[in-house]
Design an enzyme around this catalytic site. Structure first.
Site, PDB file in Angstrom:
ATOM      1  N   LYS A   6     -16.294  -6.783   5.273  1.00  0.00           N
ATOM      2  CA  LYS A   6     -15.385  -7.420   6.049  1.00  0.00           C
ATOM      3  C   LYS A   6     -15.473  -7.210   7.328  1.00  0.00           C
ATOM      4  O   LYS A   6     -16.203  -6.163   7.978  1.00  0.00           O
ATOM      5  CB  LYS A   6     -13.859  -6.664   5.461  1.00  0.00           C
ATOM      6  CG  LYS A   6     -13.463  -6.989   4.088  1.00  0.00           C
ATOM      7  CD  LYS A   6     -12.489  -6.452   3.708  1.00  0.00           C
ATOM      8  CE  LYS A   6     -11.801  -6.700   2.244  1.00  0.00           C
ATOM      9  NZ  LYS A   6     -10.489  -6.029   1.982  1.00  0.00           N
ATOM     10  N   ARG A  56      -2.064  -6.203  -8.045  1.00  0.00           N
ATOM     11  CA  ARG A  56      -0.933  -7.384  -7.969  1.00  0.00           C
ATOM     12  C   ARG A  56      -0.896  -8.236  -8.938  1.00  0.00           C
ATOM     13  O   ARG A  56       0.100  -8.845  -9.231  1.00  0.00           O
ATOM     14  CB  ARG A  56      -1.210  -7.990  -6.540  1.00  0.00           C
ATOM     15  CG  ARG A  56      -1.329  -7.061  -5.232  1.00  0.00           C
ATOM     16  CD  ARG A  56      -1.595  -7.741  -4.114  1.00  0.00           C
ATOM     17  NE  ARG A  56      -2.764  -8.104  -4.351  1.00  0.00           N
ATOM     18  CZ  ARG A  56      -3.736  -8.319  -3.266  1.00  0.00           C
ATOM     19  NH1 ARG A  56      -3.362  -8.491  -1.991  1.00  0.00           N
ATOM     20  NH2 ARG A  56      -4.997  -8.676  -3.471  1.00  0.00           N
ATOM     21  N   SER A  91      -3.143  -7.612   3.154  1.00  0.00           N
ATOM     22  CA  SER A  91      -3.420  -7.370   4.506  1.00  0.00           C
ATOM     23  C   SER A  91      -3.833  -8.812   5.030  1.00  0.00           C
ATOM     24  O   SER A  91      -3.456  -8.884   6.249  1.00  0.00           O
ATOM     25  CB  SER A  91      -4.573  -6.281   4.779  1.00  0.00           C
ATOM     26  OG  SER A  91      -4.223  -4.939   4.235  1.00  0.00           O
ATOM     27  N   HIS A 129       0.873  -1.084   0.076  1.00  0.00           N
ATOM     28  CA  HIS A 129      -0.092  -0.020   0.057  1.00  0.00           C
ATOM     29  C   HIS A 129       0.828   1.099  -0.036  1.00  0.00           C
ATOM     30  O   HIS A 129       0.604   2.293  -0.512  1.00  0.00           O
ATOM     31  CB  HIS A 129      -0.818   0.075   1.387  1.00  0.00           C
ATOM     32  CG  HIS A 129      -1.905  -0.786   1.299  1.00  0.00           C
ATOM     33  ND1 HIS A 129      -2.011  -1.775   2.392  1.00  0.00           N
ATOM     34  CD2 HIS A 129      -2.828  -1.471   0.645  1.00  0.00           C
ATOM     35  CE1 HIS A 129      -3.195  -2.606   2.224  1.00  0.00           C
ATOM     36  NE2 HIS A 129      -3.729  -2.340   0.982  1.00  0.00           N
TER      37      HIS A 129
END
Length: 161
Positions: free
Chosen positions: A41, A90, A129, A17
């Site tokens: 989440k 990514r 994360s 990040h």
């Protein structure tokens, strides 16, 4: 002045990040890192804790501002007259999802908001994360994944150190 927003849950903020934030800060006059509440989440850190970790992590970047928001990103952009969204990629699988989101955001904004994709630097392409939290939960070494400050906060959260 060109302002861009980099939204995310940042639970926690990783070196990947931070790589995106630093690179975006070199491209735009102002980068707002918008910490959001993601209803899908269950975060490990509170919104205030995530904001605090980000502020500590970007304190040396004068054109980066940390804010939080709840709701649709496109509404946040409209309220703050932001026309550029930054997203990190990514892998190809990230692109498929992010492309769909960018297209709906563009439609909802009446073609006033565009998304700029930055590919993650190779050294951080494995980071997420979720992976960092799992490693930390077993007291594993997360030094290649997060800043020292964030690492300390993670270990504290799991009852280590």
């Amino acid at each position: 002045m060109k302002t861009a927003v980099y939204p995310g849950s940042f639970d926690p903020v990783t070196l990947g990040h931070l790589d995106i934030i630093k690179r975006a800060s070199a491209m735009f006059d102002e980068v707002i890192v918008a910490v959001m509440t993601n209803s899908t989440k269950s975060p490990l850190f509170t919104l205030d804790e995530r904001v605090k970790m980000l502020k500590e992590s970007v304190k040396d970047l004068p054109n980066v501002k940390i804010e939080s928001f709840d709701g649709l990103l496109i509404d946040y952009c409209k309220q703050n007259q932001i026309h550029i969204i930054i997203r990190g990629l990514r892998a190809v699988t990230d692109f498929e999802y992010e492309l769909q989101i960018s297209q709906i955001n563009r439609e909802l904004s009446h073609h006033e908001v565009d998304t700029v994709f930055l590919t993650t630097s190779l050294e951080y392409s494995y980071l997420s994360s979720s992976v960092v939290k799992e490693i930390a939960s077993y007291n594993g070494d997360i030094t290649p994944c997060v800043s020292d400050f964030v690492g300390e906060e993670l270990y504290k959260k799991y009852g280590y150190k």
